[in-house]
Enzyme design. Structure first.
Site: not given
Ligand code: ADP
Ligand code: ZN
Ligand code: MG
Length: 472
Positions: A68, A70, A72, A74-75, A290-291, A294
Site C-alpha cells: 500500500g 506510504p 497508510t 503498514k508499519t 465512471h464507477e 460500470h
Molecule cells: P506506512 O508504514 O504505511 O508508511 P505508518 O504505519 O508508518 O505508515 O504510519 C505512520 C503514522 O500514521 C502511524 O504511526 C499513525 O500515527 C498514523 N496512521 C497511519 N495509518 C493509520 C491508521 N489506519 N489508523 C491510525 N493511525 C494511522
Molecule cells: Zn473503469
Molecule cells: Mg512504514
C-alpha cells in the site's frame, strides 16, 4: 518512532524488541481499515497460542506482505499485530542491509532470525522489502548488487527452513509490490498478501477520532466535517494534520483546537507537499460517474453478476473500483453473459462521454478487458457466425506470435471483435441515457460516501436486488 534504525557497528544486531522502548501498539490504535485487521487476526491468534495450530497440523502463513501507499499504516499494523499477540517484535528496514559490505547483510539476517526463533513466538518485520527484493536484473541497483541479492537469498533460506512450528511470522511491507521478485511470493514465503488502502470517508473519521483522543477539541470541531474536506489523505497525513492544528492552537494561546486551527493546518500541510494531498473535486466527480456507469449497467443487465461494492478510494493504480462477483461458481459462459460483461466494462467510459462529453485515459484497463473478451468470443469460443466454430487465436499462455489461422481469417476476427464492441458500447450508452436519473442518484451518493456496499449501492440506484439473490 515506528522503525528501529541500524546500530552504527555492523556486528551488532540493528533490530530489537520494542517492548521496553515504547508503549506497544494494538488494534485500538489502528483505525479505518477493519478488513485488514480481520485478515491479520488469524496471525494474532496463532502467535498467542501456536500449540493450538500445531496440534491440528494447521499451517499458518510464515510470511505476510503488506502492500500500500506510504502512510497508510503498514508499519503501525505490524506493530499492532505484535502488540495484540504480546510477542517480541523485531524490525529492520531492508535498506539498512544494502549499505553493508558484502556478506554482512546476510549475516545480520541470520542473527535476526536466530534471535526471533530463540524468543518465539515472535514477529520479524522487514520494511521497504522492495529495496532488496526487486526483480533480479531489473532497474538500476542501488550500491552493492551482490549484497542485495545475498541478503534476499538469506531471508528466503531462513524462511524455507521454517518447519512451521517455530511460531515466527515474518511481515514485510512495500509500496511497490509490482517490482518484487516472484521468488518472494512463492508458497511458504510471502504467500499471504494484504493490501492496505487509503481510508474512505468513514475510515478518515475513525482515524481522526484515534488521533484526537488526547487533544481537547472546541465544540465547533466536527470530525465528519474534517473527513469530508480531506478525501485522498492517508492516516499519516491525518495524524500530521491533527498535530499541526494542535501546534497552531498552542501558538494562538487557545486551550482547545477549533475548526479555524484545523483549516489553517490543512492549508499549511497542503503547501508543504509538492503533490496536492486532497484529491481534486473534479477528479472525484469524474471517477464517481465512471464507477457508477460500470455498476449501474451491472445492475440493469439481466444475468450479470451482482455488484458487491463500489468505491472511489484509489486502490493501486485504479482511481476507483467496482466489484461484481457471481453468486455461485460459474463453469461456462454463454454469449449473452459475455456481452453483458463487455457492456458493463464499457459503462465507465460511456458514463464519462454522456456526462462530460469527453473520455479520459482512466478507461485503459477496461478496454484491455473488453478487447480480451470480444476477441475470445470470436476467435476462440465460436460465437461469431462469420468465423464459425473455429479456434483461430492462440489459447492463454501460448506463444502470442504463433499463427493459428490465415491472415484473412485474423482480419475477420478483428472486424468481428470490433463489431461486437461497437454494438455493446452503443447499448451501454443507450442504457445509461434511459436511466440517467439512476446514474445521477448513484454517482451523487457515491461521491458523498466514497464507498458503497451491495445493499447501499442498489438502494442509491433505486434498483431492487433480484429476488432470487436477495435472500443471501
Ligand atoms: P506506512 O508504514 O504505511 O508508511 P505508518 O504505519 O508508518 O505508515 O504510519 C505512520 C503514522 O500514521 C502511524 O504511526 C499513525 O500515527 C498514523 N496512521 C497511519 N495509518 C493509520 C491508521 N489506519 N489508523 C491510525 N493511525 C494511522
Ligand atoms: Zn473503469
Ligand atoms: Mg512504514
Amino acid at each position: 518512532s515506528s522503525r528501529t534504525r541500524a546500530a552504527p557497528t555492523p556486528t551488532t544486531i540493528s533490530t530489537n524488541s520494542d517492548a521496553a522502548a515504547e508503549k506497544r501498539a494494538t488494534f485500538a490504535d489502528v483505525a479505518g481499515i477493519d478488513e485488514v485487521e480481520d485478515e491479520l487476526s488469524e496471525i494474532v491468534d496463532f502467535l498467542r497460542d501456536p500449540g493450538k495450530y500445531q496440534r491440528l497440523g494447521a499451517r499458518v502463513p510464515r510470511g505476510v506482505l503488506l502492500t500500500g501507499p506510504p502512510g497508510t499504516g503498514k508499519t503501525l499494523l505490524a506493530r499492532a499485530v505484535a502488540g495484540e499477540a504480546d510477542v517480541p517484535f523485531y524490525s529492520a528496514a531492508a535498506s539498512e542491509f544494502v549499505e553493508m559490505v558484502v556478506g554482512v547483510g546476510a549475516a545480520r539476517v541470520r542473527e535476526l532470525f536466530t534471535e526471533a526463533r530463540r524468543t518465539a513466538p515472535s514477529i520479524i518485520f522487514i520494511d521497504e522489502i522492495d529495496t532488496i527484493g526487486r526483480q533480479r536484473g531489473s532497474g538500476a541497483s542501488m550500491g552493492g548488487h551482490d549484497e542485495r541479492e545475498q541478503t534476499l537469498n538469506q531471508i528466503l533460506t531462513e524462511m524455507d527452513g521454517f518447519s512451521g512450528s517455530e511460531g515466527v511470522v515474518v511481515i514485510a511491507a512495500t509500496n511497490r509490490p509490482d517490482i518484487l521478485d516472484p521468488a518472494l511470493l512463492r508458497p511458504g514465503r510471502f504467500d499471504r498478501r494484504v493490501a492496505v488502502s487509503p481510508p474512505d470517508l468513514n475510515g478518515r473519521v475513525a482515524i481522526l477520532r484515534v488521533h484526537t483522543r488526547q487533544v481537547p477539541l472546541a465544540p465547533d470541531v466536527d470530525l465528519t466535517g474534517i473527513a469530508k474536506i480531506t478525501p485522498g489523505m492517508t492516516g499519516a497525513e491525518l495524524a500530521n494534520l491533527v498535530n499541526e492544528a494542535a501546534l497552531l492552537a498552542v501558538r494562538r494561546g487557545k486551550d482547545a483546537v477549533d475548526m479555524e486551527d484545523v483549516r489553517s493546518a490543512l492549508e499549511k500541510v497542503q503547501l508543504g507537499t509538492r503533490r496536492s494531498l486532497v484529491m481534486p473535486e473534479e477528479e472525484r466527480r469524474r471517477t464517481s460517474y465512471h464507477e457508477s456507469g460500470h455498476a449501474l449497467l451491472g445492475m440493469l443487465h439481466p444475468g450479470a453478476d451482482p455488484v458487491r461494492k463500489i468505491t472511489i478510494v484509489p486502490h493501486g493504480r485504479a482511481l476507483g473500483v467496482t466489484v461484481s462477483t457471481p453468486e455461485g461458481d460459474r463453469y461456462a459462459y454463454d454469449s449473452g453473459y459475455l456481452r453483458g460483461r463487455i457492456i458493463g466494462a464499457l459503462g465507465g467510459m460511456a458514463a464519462e462521454e454522456l456526462v462530460f462529453g469527453v473520455v479520459t485515459t482512466g478507461a485503459e484497463s477496461d478496454l484491455e478487458q473488453v478487447t480480451r473478451i470480444a476477441r475470445g468470443m470470436v476467435g476462440r469460443w465460436g460465437m461469431s457466425g462469420r468465423v464459425g466454430p473455429l479456434s483461430v487465436l492462440p489459447p492463454d499462455g501460448a506463444d502470442p506470435m504463433a499463427q493459428y489461422a490465415s491472415q484473412g481469417t485474423l482480419d475477420v476476427v478483428d472486424e468481428e471483435a470490433r463489431r461486437i464492441v461497437e454494438e455493446c458500447y452503443a447499448e451501454a450508452l443507450r442504457m445509461l441515457r434511459d436511466n440517467r436519473d439512476r446514474l445521477e442518484s448513484l454517482a451523487t451518493t457515491l461521491l458523498e460516501r466514497e464507498t458503497l456496499d451491495e445493499e447501499d449501492a442498489y438502494r442509491a440506484a433505486g434498483i431492487p436486488r433480484r429476488p432470487d439473490l436477495a435472500k443471501h
